[in-house]
Write an enzyme that holds these catalytic residues in place. Sequence first.
Site, PDB file in Angstrom:
ATOM      1  CG  HIS A  37       6.408  -4.486  -2.579  1.00  0.00           C
ATOM      2  ND1 HIS A  37       6.268  -3.657  -3.462  1.00  0.00           N
ATOM      3  CD2 HIS A  37       6.053  -3.899  -1.548  1.00  0.00           C
ATOM      4  CE1 HIS A  37       5.967  -2.632  -3.061  1.00  0.00           C
ATOM      5  NE2 HIS A  37       5.883  -2.552  -1.812  1.00  0.00           N
ATOM      6  CE  LYS A 149      12.794   3.060   0.424  1.00  0.00           C
ATOM      7  NZ  LYS A 149      11.253   2.895   0.094  1.00  0.00           N
ATOM      8  CB  SER A 185      10.760   3.507  -3.449  1.00  0.00           C
ATOM      9  OG  SER A 185       9.696   4.160  -3.103  1.00  0.00           O
TER      10      SER A 185
HETATM   11  P1  AMP Z   1       5.371  -0.277   0.981  1.00  0.00           P
HETATM   12  O1  AMP Z   1       4.326  -0.871  -0.139  1.00  0.00           O
HETATM   13  O2  AMP Z   1       5.986   0.874   0.332  1.00  0.00           O
HETATM   14  O3  AMP Z   1       4.538   0.352   2.220  1.00  0.00           O
HETATM   15  O4  AMP Z   1       6.279  -1.538   1.614  1.00  0.00           O
HETATM   16  C1  AMP Z   1       5.915  -2.624   1.960  1.00  0.00           C
HETATM   17  C2  AMP Z   1       6.965  -3.344   2.437  1.00  0.00           C
HETATM   18  O5  AMP Z   1       8.082  -3.658   1.388  1.00  0.00           O
HETATM   19  C3  AMP Z   1       7.644  -2.629   3.590  1.00  0.00           C
HETATM   20  O6  AMP Z   1       8.012  -3.679   4.629  1.00  0.00           O
HETATM   21  C4  AMP Z   1       8.944  -2.043   2.968  1.00  0.00           C
HETATM   22  O7  AMP Z   1       9.853  -1.916   3.854  1.00  0.00           O
HETATM   23  C5  AMP Z   1       9.112  -3.053   2.005  1.00  0.00           C
HETATM   24  N1  AMP Z   1      10.272  -2.358   0.872  1.00  0.00           N
HETATM   25  C6  AMP Z   1       9.721  -1.472   0.075  1.00  0.00           C
HETATM   26  N2  AMP Z   1      10.645  -1.284  -0.844  1.00  0.00           N
HETATM   27  C7  AMP Z   1      11.575  -2.361  -0.497  1.00  0.00           C
HETATM   28  C8  AMP Z   1      12.940  -2.580  -1.303  1.00  0.00           C
HETATM   29  N3  AMP Z   1      13.483  -1.680  -1.908  1.00  0.00           N
HETATM   30  N4  AMP Z   1      13.773  -3.662  -0.499  1.00  0.00           N
HETATM   31  C9  AMP Z   1      13.064  -4.373   0.201  1.00  0.00           C
HETATM   32  N5  AMP Z   1      11.976  -4.111   0.834  1.00  0.00           N
HETATM   33  C10 AMP Z   1      11.211  -3.052   0.574  1.00  0.00           C
END
Ligand code: AMP
Length: 278
Positions: A37, A149, A185
């Site tokens: 993030h 991702k 993640s």
């Molecule tokens: P989330 O909170 O999991 O819904 O993710 C929010 C944003 O962060 C989304 O655009 C995801 O693709 C991105 N994201 C999550 N994990 C990663 C990672 N390991 N590397 C880069 N971006 C990420």
Amino acid sequence: MRFVKKISTLKKIISHRKKKGDIIGFVPTMGYIHEGHLSLVRTARKQSQFVVVSIFVNPPQFGPKEDFRAYPRDLKRDMQLLKKEGVDVIFNPTNKEIYPEGYKTYVEVFDLSKILCGVSRPTHFQGVTTIVLKLFNIVQPDIAVFGKKDYQQTVIIRQMVKDLNLDVKIVIGKIVREKDGLAMSSRNTYLSNDERRRAVVLYRSLQWVKNAYKKGLRNPKKATQRINNMISKRGGRVNYVEAVDKDTLKPVRNLKKGTLIGLAVYFGKTRLIDNIII
Ligand code: AMP
């Protein structure tokens, strides 16, 4: 850094900033912030003058048997991490603020939302596009940053932006990984120590296919079957492994430059996704 829960408050702040001529950068998240993030926040920071990060665990993108309730949350820690990055506003609405009683409108990008992850999560992407469109309407960002991702998500959002003539530039940030290669993640916290060790096979299998391609492998079935075996041997339950075109997400006949290998795998109850473009 301001912490905002109301749509009306955020709209006022944004309209004030826009009048000043600021470029608005936006990073939507479900919180439990990690380096993945933060890398998106840094990208937004570089390309805009005013950065908004949303933290909202969006109920419609979870299936009835999925982990909405269990999804990890730690707002205090998230706020500390985001403050350090110079974020201007954290937007953290309640479910009621976003989906008040009588809410009826959902947005869907056809076809793309029913393949790959959409096969076992048939309503997931409808939930994602609905919240992203709502957040775009609330934040009015000039640029919005998403992570590679969730590759399918990036393709679907780009399609929505194009189809609905939205004035927002979509920027895609690279996958941030742990030292051993596991993609970061929020869901990694569900993994037991043993599962965590085994889960490295996802990255290793993707590295394998990249190298095998360099050495001449062109058959997508051979590639995905081998990945399947590698993962099964390490105790992962494969949901899917597919070789698709990176732009259309359609299966490829031959592996080539621009082929995306995407996978989803369960370790115990935890569903992990990862991908690589060869
Ligand atoms: P989330 O909170 O999991 O819904 O993710 C929010 C944003 O962060 C989304 O655009 C995801 O693709 C991105 N994201 C999550 N994990 C990663 C990672 N390991 N590397 C880069 N971006 C990420």
